[in-house]
Design a protein around this motif. Structure first.
Motif, PDB file in Angstrom:
ATOM      1  N   LEU A  11     -29.950   5.350  23.729  1.00 18.78           N
ATOM      2  CA  LEU A  11     -28.946   5.215  22.682  1.00 18.78           C
ATOM      3  C   LEU A  11     -27.576   5.607  23.212  1.00 18.78           C
ATOM      4  CD1 LEU A  11     -28.944   4.607  19.545  1.00 18.78           C
ATOM      5  CD2 LEU A  11     -28.993   7.075  19.210  1.00 18.78           C
ATOM      6  N   GLU A  12     -26.545   4.948  22.682  1.00 19.28           N
ATOM      7  CA  GLU A  12     -25.168   5.292  23.057  1.00 19.28           C
ATOM      8  C   GLU A  12     -24.948   6.809  23.002  1.00 19.28           C
ATOM      9  OE1 GLU A  12     -20.634   4.383  21.353  1.00 19.28           O
ATOM     10  OE2 GLU A  12     -22.418   3.854  20.173  1.00 19.28           O
ATOM     11  N   PRO A  13     -24.415   7.411  24.080  1.00 18.83           N
ATOM     12  CA  PRO A  13     -24.168   8.861  24.059  1.00 18.83           C
ATOM     13  C   PRO A  13     -23.245   9.241  22.900  1.00 18.83           C
ATOM     14  CG  PRO A  13     -23.922   7.985  26.282  1.00 18.83           C
ATOM     15  CD  PRO A  13     -24.034   6.802  25.362  1.00 18.83           C
ATOM     16  N   CYS A  14     -23.572  10.316  22.204  1.00 21.86           N
ATOM     17  CA  CYS A  14     -22.804  10.683  21.018  1.00 21.86           C
ATOM     18  C   CYS A  14     -21.436  11.234  21.411  1.00 21.86           C
ATOM     19  CB  CYS A  14     -23.569  11.687  20.165  1.00 21.86           C
ATOM     20  SG  CYS A  14     -23.759  13.315  20.913  1.00 21.86           S
ATOM     21  N   LYS A  19     -24.948  19.592  15.530  1.00 19.11           N
ATOM     22  CA  LYS A  19     -25.617  20.847  15.883  1.00 19.11           C
ATOM     23  C   LYS A  19     -25.339  21.225  17.340  1.00 19.11           C
ATOM     24  CE  LYS A  19     -29.379  20.446  12.535  1.00 19.11           C
ATOM     25  NZ  LYS A  19     -30.850  20.374  12.331  1.00 19.11           N
ATOM     26  N   THR A  20     -24.987  20.209  18.124  1.00 27.67           N
ATOM     27  CA  THR A  20     -24.641  20.423  19.534  1.00 27.67           C
ATOM     28  C   THR A  20     -23.327  19.706  19.830  1.00 27.67           C
ATOM     29  OG1 THR A  20     -25.906  18.482  20.202  1.00 27.67           O
ATOM     30  CG2 THR A  20     -27.064  20.604  20.238  1.00 27.67           C
ATOM     31  N   PRO A  21     -22.646  20.052  20.917  1.00 36.06           N
ATOM     32  CA  PRO A  21     -21.406  19.350  21.293  1.00 36.06           C
ATOM     33  C   PRO A  21     -21.701  17.904  21.687  1.00 36.06           C
ATOM     34  CG  PRO A  21     -21.582  21.477  22.414  1.00 36.06           C
ATOM     35  CD  PRO A  21     -22.921  21.193  21.796  1.00 36.06           C
ATOM     36  N   PRO A  22     -20.677  17.056  21.769  1.00 34.00           N
ATOM     37  CA  PRO A  22     -20.880  15.647  22.136  1.00 34.00           C
ATOM     38  C   PRO A  22     -21.486  15.482  23.530  1.00 34.00           C
ATOM     39  CG  PRO A  22     -18.677  15.991  21.249  1.00 34.00           C
ATOM     40  CD  PRO A  22     -19.274  17.344  21.456  1.00 34.00           C
TER      41      PRO A  22
END
Length: 231
Positions: A11-14, A19-22
């Motif tokens: 999946l495309e990296p956020c 809840k966590t950093p990008p």
């Protein structure tokens, strides 16, 4: 040292804080050289944002690898993000002559297919059944496979008139496994007992046939945080 390495993700990296950093922050910081992913993240906080941000940092981005297979893999997630309805899987045990019940034998399936059903339960976060099933079969509706016992889904019972008996297994185990009842007809005594036993209850409108509205039930389930429903 991942510098100049190639990163393959489904999946495309956020690119948003949750809840966590990008993810893209770590990719940039670690100086990864190339990023390959299959599909864009439908979450509007990240949709189609990573490619341009990574490219600005000189990181090569390739989108679309194994796109068809990954769309199938993420079908419940995609449904959850794009619709007000959750993703629903239906399991039906039926005989060759089209019966679902054998009055002489409780089971019409063998131990292998029943084991498979337990495995399928572990893939979902919620299981929906009817009060009739509870009354007729008194099931536990948990995942009883070694190593997956803690993956038992929450249980939702469609029970228009609150007929589910208090002494059934599913109610007795409601303190161990989250149990919810969708109802319409009020029974104050029964409701007090259920709440005391940690069973959550929600009133659902009826459809034109006088049954609990199934669409509204599914929407309510999603509002409660359930995205993968097993029937």
């Amino acid at each position: 040292n991942p510098k100049n390495s190639q990163l393959y993700v489904t999946l495309e990296p956020c690119s948003h804080y949750g809840k966590t950093p990008p993810c893209i922050n770590s990719i940039i910081r670690k100086k990864i050289g190339k990023v390959f992913f299959a599909i864009n993240d439908p979450d509007p906080r990240s949709f189609n944002k990573s490619s341009s941000k990574l490219a600005k940092e000189g990181i090569y981005v390739n989108k679309g690898i194994l796109k068809k297979e990954i769309k199938l893999f993420y079908r419940s997630y995609l449904k959850n993000k794009k619709s007000d309805l959750p993703f629903v899987t239906c399991k039906l045990a039926i005989s060759k002559d089209y019966y679902t019940v054998n009055k002489k034998n409780k089971n019409i399936t063998n131990k292998f297919s029943r084991g498979r059903a337990h495995l399928m339960r572990s893939y979902h976060d919620c299981l929906i059944t009817s009060s009739k099933t509870i009354i007729d079969d008194n099931p536990r509706l948990t995942c009883r496979i070694d190593g997956l016992r803690n993956r038992s889904p929450s249980r939702i019972i469609l029970d228009n008139e609150l007929k589910t008996p208090i002494n059934t297994r599913i109610i007795k185990e409601s303190s161990c496994f989250p149990t919810i009842i969708f109802y319409n007809k009020t029974n104050k005594t029964k409701m007090r007992l259920l709440k005391k036993l940690k069973v959550k209850i929600y009133k659902i409108p009826l459809d034109i046939h006088g049954d609990l509205d199934l669409r509204r039930s599914l929407i309510r389930a999603k509002e409660l945080g359930y995205s993968r429903i097993f029937l």
